[in-house]
Write a protein that holds these residues in place. Structure first.
Motif, PDB file in Angstrom:
ATOM      1  N   LYS A 196      23.742  47.424  27.771  1.00 36.64           N
ATOM      2  CA  LYS A 196      23.212  46.147  28.244  1.00 36.64           C
ATOM      3  C   LYS A 196      23.282  46.024  29.758  1.00 36.64           C
ATOM      4  O   LYS A 196      22.329  45.577  30.402  1.00 36.64           O
ATOM      5  N   HIS A 197      24.415  46.415  30.343  1.00 37.81           N
ATOM      6  CA  HIS A 197      24.640  46.195  31.778  1.00 37.81           C
ATOM      7  C   HIS A 197      24.330  47.417  32.647  1.00 37.81           C
ATOM      8  O   HIS A 197      24.098  47.272  33.852  1.00 37.81           O
ATOM      9  N   GLY A 198      24.379  48.599  32.074  1.00 44.01           N
ATOM     10  CA  GLY A 198      23.982  49.795  32.805  1.00 44.01           C
ATOM     11  C   GLY A 198      25.044  50.434  33.664  1.00 44.01           C
ATOM     12  O   GLY A 198      24.889  51.581  34.085  1.00 44.01           O
ATOM     13  N   LYS A 199      26.135  49.733  33.924  1.00 47.11           N
ATOM     14  CA  LYS A 199      27.195  50.271  34.784  1.00 47.11           C
ATOM     15  C   LYS A 199      28.378  49.308  34.705  1.00 47.11           C
ATOM     16  O   LYS A 199      28.270  48.230  34.117  1.00 47.11           O
ATOM     17  N   GLY A 200      29.510  49.705  35.298  1.00 48.56           N
ATOM     18  CA  GLY A 200      30.585  48.737  35.379  1.00 48.56           C
ATOM     19  C   GLY A 200      31.986  49.305  35.326  1.00 48.56           C
ATOM     20  O   GLY A 200      32.214  50.469  35.006  1.00 48.56           O
ATOM     21  N   ILE A 201      32.949  48.421  35.648  1.00 46.30           N
ATOM     22  CA  ILE A 201      34.378  48.711  35.545  1.00 46.30           C
ATOM     23  C   ILE A 201      34.810  48.381  34.125  1.00 46.30           C
ATOM     24  O   ILE A 201      34.631  47.260  33.651  1.00 46.30           O
ATOM     25  N   ILE A 202      35.354  49.375  33.419  1.00 45.78           N
ATOM     26  CA  ILE A 202      35.716  49.232  32.011  1.00 45.78           C
ATOM     27  C   ILE A 202      37.215  48.945  31.899  1.00 45.78           C
ATOM     28  O   ILE A 202      38.041  49.660  32.476  1.00 45.78           O
ATOM     29  N   LEU A 203      37.561  47.911  31.147  1.00 49.19           N
ATOM     30  CA  LEU A 203      38.956  47.530  30.935  1.00 49.19           C
ATOM     31  C   LEU A 203      39.426  47.989  29.563  1.00 49.19           C
ATOM     32  O   LEU A 203      38.854  47.623  28.540  1.00 49.19           O
ATOM     33  N   MET A 204      40.492  48.815  29.573  1.00 50.02           N
ATOM     34  CA  MET A 204      41.135  49.273  28.340  1.00 50.02           C
ATOM     35  C   MET A 204      42.644  49.188  28.518  1.00 50.02           C
ATOM     36  O   MET A 204      43.125  48.784  29.571  1.00 50.02           O
TER      37      MET A 204
ATOM     38  N   HIS B  72      31.414  42.616  45.837  1.00 47.51           N
ATOM     39  CA  HIS B  72      31.316  44.052  46.116  1.00 47.51           C
ATOM     40  C   HIS B  72      30.679  44.789  44.936  1.00 47.51           C
ATOM     41  O   HIS B  72      31.362  45.216  44.004  1.00 47.51           O
ATOM     42  N   ASP B  73      29.379  44.950  45.013  1.00 50.36           N
ATOM     43  CA  ASP B  73      28.620  45.653  43.965  1.00 50.36           C
ATOM     44  C   ASP B  73      28.315  47.054  44.488  1.00 50.36           C
ATOM     45  O   ASP B  73      27.264  47.306  45.057  1.00 50.36           O
ATOM     46  N   PHE B  74      29.232  47.989  44.291  1.00 49.03           N
ATOM     47  CA  PHE B  74      29.103  49.313  44.891  1.00 49.03           C
ATOM     48  C   PHE B  74      28.695  50.392  43.890  1.00 49.03           C
ATOM     49  O   PHE B  74      28.366  51.509  44.277  1.00 49.03           O
ATOM     50  N   LEU B  75      28.734  50.075  42.600  1.00 52.36           N
ATOM     51  CA  LEU B  75      28.385  51.076  41.601  1.00 52.36           C
ATOM     52  C   LEU B  75      26.875  51.218  41.474  1.00 52.36           C
ATOM     53  O   LEU B  75      26.137  50.235  41.486  1.00 52.36           O
ATOM     54  N   LYS B  76      26.428  52.459  41.323  1.00 52.82           N
ATOM     55  CA  LYS B  76      25.014  52.741  41.105  1.00 52.82           C
ATOM     56  C   LYS B  76      24.718  52.681  39.606  1.00 52.82           C
ATOM     57  O   LYS B  76      25.641  52.756  38.789  1.00 52.82           O
ATOM     58  N   PRO B  77      23.459  52.539  39.231  1.00 55.50           N
ATOM     59  CA  PRO B  77      23.131  52.545  37.802  1.00 55.50           C
ATOM     60  C   PRO B  77      23.690  53.796  37.112  1.00 55.50           C
ATOM     61  O   PRO B  77      23.579  54.909  37.634  1.00 55.50           O
ATOM     62  N   GLY B  78      24.314  53.591  35.960  1.00 52.21           N
ATOM     63  CA  GLY B  78      24.867  54.709  35.207  1.00 52.21           C
ATOM     64  C   GLY B  78      26.276  55.098  35.600  1.00 52.21           C
ATOM     65  O   GLY B  78      26.841  56.026  35.010  1.00 52.21           O
ATOM     66  N   GLU B  79      26.886  54.392  36.559  1.00 53.41           N
ATOM     67  CA  GLU B  79      28.241  54.716  36.995  1.00 53.41           C
ATOM     68  C   GLU B  79      29.261  53.781  36.343  1.00 53.41           C
ATOM     69  O   GLU B  79      29.007  52.588  36.165  1.00 53.41           O
ATOM     70  N   VAL B  80      30.435  54.342  36.029  1.00 55.01           N
ATOM     71  CA  VAL B  80      31.513  53.561  35.439  1.00 55.01           C
ATOM     72  C   VAL B  80      32.826  53.896  36.138  1.00 55.01           C
ATOM     73  O   VAL B  80      33.001  54.992  36.678  1.00 55.01           O
ATOM     74  N   VAL B  81      33.732  52.936  36.109  1.00 59.55           N
ATOM     75  CA  VAL B  81      35.116  53.129  36.539  1.00 59.55           C
ATOM     76  C   VAL B  81      35.988  52.861  35.324  1.00 59.55           C
ATOM     77  O   VAL B  81      35.848  51.830  34.660  1.00 59.55           O
ATOM     78  N   LEU B  82      36.883  53.791  35.013  1.00 57.91           N
ATOM     79  CA  LEU B  82      37.781  53.651  33.869  1.00 57.91           C
ATOM     80  C   LEU B  82      39.111  53.059  34.332  1.00 57.91           C
ATOM     81  O   LEU B  82      39.715  53.566  35.294  1.00 57.91           O
ATOM     82  N   THR B  83      39.566  52.009  33.669  1.00 56.78           N
ATOM     83  CA  THR B  83      40.854  51.414  34.007  1.00 56.78           C
ATOM     84  C   THR B  83      41.656  51.186  32.732  1.00 56.78           C
ATOM     85  O   THR B  83      41.101  50.866  31.679  1.00 56.78           O
TER      86      THR B  83
END
Length: 311
Positions: A235-243, A83-94
């Protein structure tokens, strides 16, 4: 391989008449998976919108996506590629491992200032320590998922032990916020034993890995945490961020990271569950028993047990 025989025009048809090709029979619909009567159904909704944004220049949420968690879909390209639903430049904070005194409230303040929403994967035990804090997370409009009862490596547990860790975590977080939680789960140490993955699929719980791991449990300095995340984003341009809101360095880094995201033109996406995840009665009872252990002096009023003698 022999060539297939081409379709023929009907007998007696004039030359040049188009040849009709028989329509392919429709594929049979997959059989619906029967619901497990031993598992509680999903209920909705799983989130609240939270207060209106009071900062006109805030980073904010660019869009909110509703997740159908039927069958236990996986998110985060470190382990799940579907499921690759994020557009370039989008992030999800977790944020994992909370709630924790001091650190989680600091993260909440930073997110509130920038009108940003995130997913919090709470440890069940921590939810029993600080129920008011995790309830504040929920009431602020963040998605609240689970991260097991005690943050053990489930790959070293039996299927029955895995189930108990998962379900006690769900029950504890639900008891703290007073509502069914988001049907979102993250495995401790990102280890995904097959039995537990299958169980969560039956439970209709989405499983979260990550795209961009901050490694804030190793990196303690806030500026280094921010640099690691931003370097990976470049490097990746987008993604789900783990903190981890359990970490003090992350609490300090969160406002800095949000400022860098805004400066870089990144957009925050909020993920919410289409339905809430109901807990199971037998594990609710375990949590209630854990919170109310009897003592020899039970029943005495606090004023007769604790008195101020010097102030």
């Amino acid at each position: 391989m022999p060539r297939a025989t081409p379709p023929q025009a009907r007998p007696g048809a004039p030359a040049g008449t188009p040849v009709a090709t028989p329509a392919a029979a429709p594929a049979p619909a997959p059989a619906a998976k029967a619901a497990n009567p031993n598992l509680p159904p999903l209920v909705g909704p799983a989130y609240v919108k939270g207060p209106a944004c009071a900062n006109p220049s805030a980073l904010g949420v660019s869009r909110t996506v509703l997740i159908d968690t039927s069958g236990g879909p996986g998110f985060g390209f470190e382990h799940f590629k579907q499921h690759d639903f994020l557009k370039p430049g989008e992030v999800v904070l977790t944020f994992d491992d909370g709630p924790w005194l001091g650190n989680t409230p600091a993260v909440l303040r930073a997110l509130e200032q920038e009108c940003v929403k995130a997913i919090f994967f709470s440890i069940g035990k921590h939810a029993t320590y600080y129920p008011d804090i995790i309830k504040q997370v929920y009431e602020a409009g963040h998605s609240v998922g689970s991260h097991t009862w005690s943050h053990v490596d489930l790959s070293k547990k039996t299927p029955d032990e895995q189930k108990e860790e998962i379900e006690k975590g769900i029950s504890a977080v639900k008891a703290a916020i007073g509502q069914p939680i988001a049907p979102f789960f993250r495995f401790p140490q990102l280890k995904h034993p097959a039995d537990a993955v299958a169980y969560l699929g039956d439970r209709n719980v989405a499983i979260f890995s990550t795209d961009l791991d901050s490694f804030d449990f190793r990196i303690k300095k806030p500026d280094q945490i921010v640099k690691r995340v931003m370097d990976k984003l470049a490097k990746h341009g987008k993604g789900i961020i783990l903190m981890h809101d359990f970490q003090h360095g992350t609490a300090q880094a969160t406002p800095m990271l949000l400022a860098e995201l805004k400066k870089g033109g990144y957009k925050v996406v909020h993920m919410v569950g289409a339905n809430g995840l109901q807990s199971m009665a037998q594990y609710d009872a375990m949590i209630a028993k854990n919170e109310k252990l009897p003592t020899a002096g039970a029943g005495r009023p606090t004023s007769s047990v604790v008195r101020t003698i010097d102030q």
